[in-house]
Design an enzyme around this catalytic site. Structure first.
Site, PDB file in Angstrom:
ATOM      1  N   LEU A   1     -30.628 -20.613  49.426  1.00 10.76           N
ATOM      2  CA  LEU A   1     -31.930 -21.105  48.991  1.00 10.76           C
ATOM      3  C   LEU A   1     -32.905 -21.001  50.162  1.00 10.76           C
ATOM      4  O   LEU A   1     -32.534 -21.228  51.312  1.00 10.76           O
ATOM      5  CB  LEU A   1     -31.842 -22.574  48.544  1.00 10.76           C
ATOM      6  CG  LEU A   1     -30.992 -22.884  47.313  1.00 10.76           C
ATOM      7  CD1 LEU A   1     -30.923 -24.398  47.090  1.00 10.76           C
ATOM      8  CD2 LEU A   1     -31.537 -22.199  46.067  1.00 10.76           C
ATOM      9  N   ASP A   2     -34.167 -20.655  49.860  1.00 10.54           N
ATOM     10  CA  ASP A   2     -35.211 -20.634  50.881  1.00 10.54           C
ATOM     11  C   ASP A   2     -35.382 -22.017  51.498  1.00 10.54           C
ATOM     12  O   ASP A   2     -35.052 -23.033  50.878  1.00 10.54           O
ATOM     13  CB  ASP A   2     -36.564 -20.224  50.263  1.00 10.54           C
ATOM     14  CG  ASP A   2     -36.599 -18.774  49.822  1.00 10.54           C
ATOM     15  OD1 ASP A   2     -35.748 -17.995  50.286  1.00 10.54           O
ATOM     16  OD2 ASP A   2     -37.487 -18.437  49.027  1.00 10.54           O
ATOM     17  N   LYS A   3     -35.958 -22.042  52.684  1.00 14.47           N
ATOM     18  CA  LYS A   3     -36.187 -23.311  53.372  1.00 14.47           C
ATOM     19  C   LYS A   3     -36.995 -24.283  52.518  1.00 14.47           C
ATOM     20  O   LYS A   3     -36.687 -25.475  52.447  1.00 14.47           O
ATOM     21  CB  LYS A   3     -36.918 -23.048  54.698  1.00 14.47           C
ATOM     22  CG  LYS A   3     -37.167 -24.308  55.516  1.00 14.47           C
ATOM     23  CD  LYS A   3     -37.800 -23.980  56.867  1.00 14.47           C
ATOM     24  CE  LYS A   3     -38.009 -25.262  57.677  1.00 14.47           C
ATOM     25  NZ  LYS A   3     -38.551 -24.986  59.027  1.00 14.47           N
TER      26      LYS A   3
ATOM     27  N   THR B   1     -37.218 -24.478  49.335  1.00 14.63           N
ATOM     28  CA  THR B   1     -36.622 -24.745  48.025  1.00 14.63           C
ATOM     29  C   THR B   1     -35.525 -25.798  48.130  1.00 14.63           C
ATOM     30  O   THR B   1     -34.639 -25.710  48.973  1.00 14.63           O
ATOM     31  CB  THR B   1     -36.022 -23.449  47.443  1.00 14.63           C
ATOM     32  OG1 THR B   1     -37.010 -22.420  47.482  1.00 14.63           O
ATOM     33  CG2 THR B   1     -35.561 -23.648  46.016  1.00 14.63           C
TER      34      THR B   1
ATOM     35  N   ARG C   1     -40.774 -16.894  43.763  1.00 19.91           N
ATOM     36  CA  ARG C   1     -42.087 -17.135  44.370  1.00 19.91           C
ATOM     37  C   ARG C   1     -43.021 -15.948  44.132  1.00 19.91           C
ATOM     38  O   ARG C   1     -44.194 -16.110  43.784  1.00 19.91           O
ATOM     39  CB  ARG C   1     -41.909 -17.416  45.865  1.00 19.91           C
ATOM     40  CG  ARG C   1     -41.088 -18.665  46.127  1.00 19.91           C
ATOM     41  CD  ARG C   1     -40.541 -18.737  47.545  1.00 19.91           C
ATOM     42  NE  ARG C   1     -41.602 -18.924  48.535  1.00 19.91           N
ATOM     43  CZ  ARG C   1     -41.366 -19.002  49.844  1.00 19.91           C
ATOM     44  NH1 ARG C   1     -40.124 -18.902  50.316  1.00 19.91           N
ATOM     45  NH2 ARG C   1     -42.378 -19.182  50.678  1.00 19.91           N
TER      46      ARG C   1
END
Length: 231
Positions: free
Chosen positions: A55-57, A59, A154
């Site tokens: 997961l992205d930072k 998220t 995104r």
């Protein structure tokens, strides 16, 4: 409160894997002397864990971590064959070009750390979504990514004019919000003949904690049962 709750909360654990709710603003990998969420989980449980997705930072949400390389391999194969279904929720303050449907295109590196969607078929990203009105011009998006590309959701929502609230890369007024409003909400899969379905609500973010959001999510129920079109 343990030291690791700033990184994650536990959702489930069995002999094969754990499921955690990653907090927003926490790195996946360790960086600059700060633990990443995987290392934090390893230290909390005092075991080696194996990542099979990330997961992205910005998220938050569900992260599945295997307890052995064998289980990690089995889960990786399920991801590769699209037999693990992941569902995300996001909030935007921009009206989308379409209220539901399919967003499909090639992912291409853009300026800075950004990506963009093109008409090419290289690095193809496929994303399905439904959107619902919230209050004060906000919209809830329930998103099902078929592929797992970097920044996929995104970029997909930005491409239909609905950048995610608080997204520091893709939204214009990102600093008006207390976090990036993207959360991995539900995951469904079958491992070794056992069906699993996990879901968890976001733990932070004024918009995610608002009654209008919580009511809408409750109304939707099991999001895997929405009328997702066949691809």
């Amino acid at each position: 409160m343990n030291d690791y709750q700033q990184y994650f909360s536990m959702i489930a654990e069995n002999q094969f894997f754990i499921v955690i709710n990653k907090q927003a603003g926490i790195n996946f990998h360790s960086e600059d002397g700060e633990f990443g969420v995987v290392v934090a989980a390893e230290k909390y449980l005092n075991i080696k864990l194996y990542s099979v997705h990330r997961l992205d930072k910005m998220t938050s949400g569900l992260l599945l971590l295997a307890k052995s390389s064998e289980v990690a391999n089995a889960l990786s194969l399920l991801f590769k064959s699209h037999d693990i279904q992941k569902f995300y929720v996001a909030i935007s303050d921009k009206k989308p070009k379409k209220k539901q449907g399919l967003i499909k295109g090639g992912m291409e590196k853009s300026r800075r750390a950004m990506w963009k969607l093109t008409n090419q078929k290289d690095n193809l990203a496929i994303t399905q979504f439904f959107s619902y009105p919230l209050s004060e011009g906000k919209r809830l998006f329930v998103v099902k990514p078929k592929t797992g590309k970097t920044h996929q959701i995104r970029v997909a929502l930005k491409s239909i004019s609905s950048a995610i609230c608080g997204d520091h890369l893709y939204a214009e007024k990102y600093n008006e919000y207390d976090r990036g409003y993207l959360h991995a909400y539900q995951i469904n899969f079958n491992l070794y003949g056992q069906d699993y379905c996990f879901s968890c609500l976001p733990e932070t973010g004024d918009l995610f904690l608002s009654q209008v959001f919580l009511t809408q999510i409750e109304t939707l129920g099991d999001v895997s049962q929405l009328a997702w079109p066949k691809l």
